[in-house]
Design a protein around this motif. Sequence first.
Motif, PDB file in Angstrom:
ATOM      1  N   SER A  35      79.884  -6.325  97.347  1.00 42.13           N
ATOM      2  CA  SER A  35      79.328  -7.674  97.299  1.00 42.13           C
ATOM      3  C   SER A  35      80.224  -8.613  96.501  1.00 42.13           C
ATOM      4  N   ILE A  36      81.335  -8.079  95.985  1.00 47.89           N
ATOM      5  CA  ILE A  36      82.315  -8.877  95.258  1.00 47.89           C
ATOM      6  C   ILE A  36      83.659  -8.742  95.949  1.00 47.89           C
ATOM      7  N   GLU A  37      84.577  -9.616  95.594  1.00 48.00           N
ATOM      8  CA  GLU A  37      85.924  -9.533  96.174  1.00 48.00           C
ATOM      9  C   GLU A  37      86.670  -8.378  95.519  1.00 48.00           C
ATOM     10  N   ILE A  38      87.230  -7.504  96.338  1.00 46.94           N
ATOM     11  CA  ILE A  38      87.974  -6.366  95.812  1.00 46.94           C
ATOM     12  C   ILE A  38      89.386  -6.351  96.392  1.00 46.94           C
ATOM     13  N   ASP A  39      90.301  -5.854  95.592  1.00 47.34           N
ATOM     14  CA  ASP A  39      91.713  -5.761  95.959  1.00 47.34           C
ATOM     15  C   ASP A  39      92.084  -4.285  95.927  1.00 47.34           C
ATOM     16  N   ILE A  40      92.185  -3.669  97.101  1.00 45.84           N
ATOM     17  CA  ILE A  40      92.428  -2.229  97.195  1.00 45.84           C
ATOM     18  C   ILE A  40      93.923  -1.973  97.392  1.00 45.84           C
ATOM     19  N   ARG A  41      94.471  -1.107  96.540  1.00 44.25           N
ATOM     20  CA  ARG A  41      95.897  -0.808  96.596  1.00 44.25           C
ATOM     21  C   ARG A  41      96.117   0.701  96.608  1.00 44.25           C
ATOM     22  N   PRO A  42      96.783   1.234  97.628  1.00 44.85           N
ATOM     23  CA  PRO A  42      97.087   2.666  97.640  1.00 44.85           C
ATOM     24  C   PRO A  42      98.286   2.964  96.749  1.00 44.85           C
ATOM     25  N   LEU A  43      98.228   4.082  96.047  1.00 43.36           N
ATOM     26  CA  LEU A  43      99.356   4.516  95.223  1.00 43.36           C
ATOM     27  C   LEU A  43     100.248   5.409  96.082  1.00 43.36           C
ATOM     28  N   VAL A  44     101.191   4.780  96.776  1.00 38.83           N
ATOM     29  CA  VAL A  44     102.074   5.497  97.703  1.00 38.83           C
ATOM     30  C   VAL A  44     103.320   5.932  96.937  1.00 38.83           C
ATOM     31  N   LEU A  45     103.501   7.225  96.781  1.00 40.20           N
ATOM     32  CA  LEU A  45     104.551   7.766  95.923  1.00 40.20           C
ATOM     33  C   LEU A  45     105.955   7.257  96.258  1.00 40.20           C
ATOM     34  N   GLY A  83      77.622   2.960  98.115  1.00 43.38           N
ATOM     35  CA  GLY A  83      76.892   1.788  97.644  1.00 43.38           C
ATOM     36  C   GLY A  83      77.830   0.743  97.074  1.00 43.38           C
ATOM     37  N   ASP A  84      77.254  -0.353  96.631  1.00 45.39           N
ATOM     38  CA  ASP A  84      78.021  -1.487  96.129  1.00 45.39           C
ATOM     39  C   ASP A  84      78.782  -1.117  94.854  1.00 45.39           C
ATOM     40  N   ILE A  85      80.065  -1.451  94.812  1.00 48.48           N
ATOM     41  CA  ILE A  85      80.914  -1.160  93.671  1.00 48.48           C
ATOM     42  C   ILE A  85      80.749  -2.193  92.562  1.00 48.48           C
ATOM     43  N   ALA A  86      80.071  -3.292  92.841  1.00 49.88           N
ATOM     44  CA  ALA A  86      79.979  -4.417  91.900  1.00 49.88           C
ATOM     45  C   ALA A  86      79.486  -4.034  90.504  1.00 49.88           C
ATOM     46  N   PRO A  87      78.435  -3.217  90.359  1.00 46.94           N
ATOM     47  CA  PRO A  87      77.986  -2.882  89.001  1.00 46.94           C
ATOM     48  C   PRO A  87      79.063  -2.205  88.164  1.00 46.94           C
ATOM     49  N   LEU A  88      79.934  -1.445  88.806  1.00 45.65           N
ATOM     50  CA  LEU A  88      81.001  -0.769  88.071  1.00 45.65           C
ATOM     51  C   LEU A  88      81.986  -1.791  87.501  1.00 45.65           C
ATOM     52  N   ALA A  89      82.236  -2.840  88.261  1.00 45.03           N
ATOM     53  CA  ALA A  89      83.154  -3.882  87.811  1.00 45.03           C
ATOM     54  C   ALA A  89      82.617  -4.641  86.602  1.00 45.03           C
ATOM     55  N   LYS A  90      81.297  -4.573  86.386  1.00 45.99           N
ATOM     56  CA  LYS A  90      80.670  -5.305  85.284  1.00 45.99           C
ATOM     57  C   LYS A  90      80.491  -4.454  84.027  1.00 45.99           C
ATOM     58  N   GLU A  91      80.926  -3.191  84.070  1.00 45.57           N
ATOM     59  CA  GLU A  91      80.793  -2.324  82.899  1.00 45.57           C
ATOM     60  C   GLU A  91      81.560  -2.908  81.709  1.00 45.57           C
ATOM     61  N   ASN A  92      80.997  -2.772  80.524  1.00 41.97           N
ATOM     62  CA  ASN A  92      81.608  -3.287  79.301  1.00 41.97           C
ATOM     63  C   ASN A  92      82.736  -2.364  78.831  1.00 41.97           C
ATOM     64  N   LEU A  93      83.933  -2.926  78.720  1.00 42.68           N
ATOM     65  CA  LEU A  93      85.083  -2.158  78.263  1.00 42.68           C
ATOM     66  C   LEU A  93      85.647  -2.688  76.954  1.00 42.68           C
ATOM     67  N   SER A  94      84.921  -3.557  76.276  1.00 41.74           N
ATOM     68  CA  SER A  94      85.461  -4.219  75.087  1.00 41.74           C
ATOM     69  C   SER A  94      85.857  -3.231  73.988  1.00 41.74           C
ATOM     70  N   GLU A  95      85.140  -2.109  73.884  1.00 42.90           N
ATOM     71  CA  GLU A  95      85.434  -1.134  72.837  1.00 42.90           C
ATOM     72  C   GLU A  95      86.105   0.124  73.383  1.00 42.90           C
ATOM     73  N   CYS A  96      86.395   0.130  74.671  1.00 38.57           N
ATOM     74  CA  CYS A  96      86.915   1.351  75.315  1.00 38.57           C
ATOM     75  C   CYS A  96      88.297   1.125  75.921  1.00 38.57           C
ATOM     76  N   ALA A  97      89.068   2.197  75.962  1.00 37.30           N
ATOM     77  CA  ALA A  97      90.312   2.175  76.726  1.00 37.30           C
ATOM     78  C   ALA A  97      90.013   2.463  78.196  1.00 37.30           C
ATOM     79  N   LEU A  98      88.997   3.274  78.429  1.00 37.55           N
ATOM     80  CA  LEU A  98      88.564   3.572  79.793  1.00 37.55           C
ATOM     81  C   LEU A  98      87.165   4.169  79.757  1.00 37.55           C
ATOM     82  N   ARG A  99      86.538   4.172  80.920  1.00 36.96           N
ATOM     83  CA  ARG A  99      85.249   4.840  81.100  1.00 36.96           C
ATOM     84  C   ARG A  99      85.377   5.821  82.265  1.00 36.96           C
TER      85      ARG A  99
END
Length: 231
Positions: free
Chosen positions: A29-39, A88-104
């Motif tokens: 439901s949001i704009e996504i930019d998909i990029r394959p990691l082609v070796l 399902g919709d990926i949008a909630p994942l994009a809204k996860e709080n990362l302010s205190e994290c290097a990754l989730r």
Amino acid sequence: MPFRIFIGYDSTQDIAYRVLRFSLLRHASIEIDIRPLVLPEIMARHRWHRPHDPQQSTEFTYTRFLVPYLCGFEGTALFMDSDMLCLGDIAPLAKENLSECALRVVKHDQRPTSTIKMGGKTQTSYPRKNWSSLMLMNCSKLRAWSKENVESKPASWLHRFEPLPDHQIGELPSLWNSLDAASEDTRILHYTSGGPWIEGCEDHPSAEAWWAYRDATEEFSIRQKTRLACR
């Protein structure tokens, strides 16, 4: 800015990448930019080279850790293995709080019972197994994953997140990386024991969902080619 999604790409499993890409776009439901990691492209464009590891199971075993570098160590990005399916919709994942994290990540406690995994490769067990299969990254806090370090550091240093303090490794709900079986809440299904596109794994317990998306992917591709041919 679109939500950046990097998908591990293996030339022997192009269909897995295409189906995952389609399933992400179908639900987003949001704009996504998909990029394959082609070796080969990464090696040529960024002059990156890591000697082949006989224990690596895919072409993106190590390139996944280049995502922060490829993003200029700025902003948020998601990495996903290609043997996944978005339900399902990926949008909630994009809204996860990362302010205190290097990754989730989804912090699986996986202890494989089989010695063989996808594609007939040797199955290994190690701490934090599958944590790196889906990573929501705060790229500015992942400068340890420089091009030089990803090129030279041991596999354990990378896949176990050894340079990261534990408190900077945040958690995601299991619905974002559900191993081999889906519930009603599952958003990302991960075929760790061999996807249906692999010979001998066509009858995976969750194969029906993947085949349905595969058919929809092919139908969409045909419609797109027909439209282009009619212009």
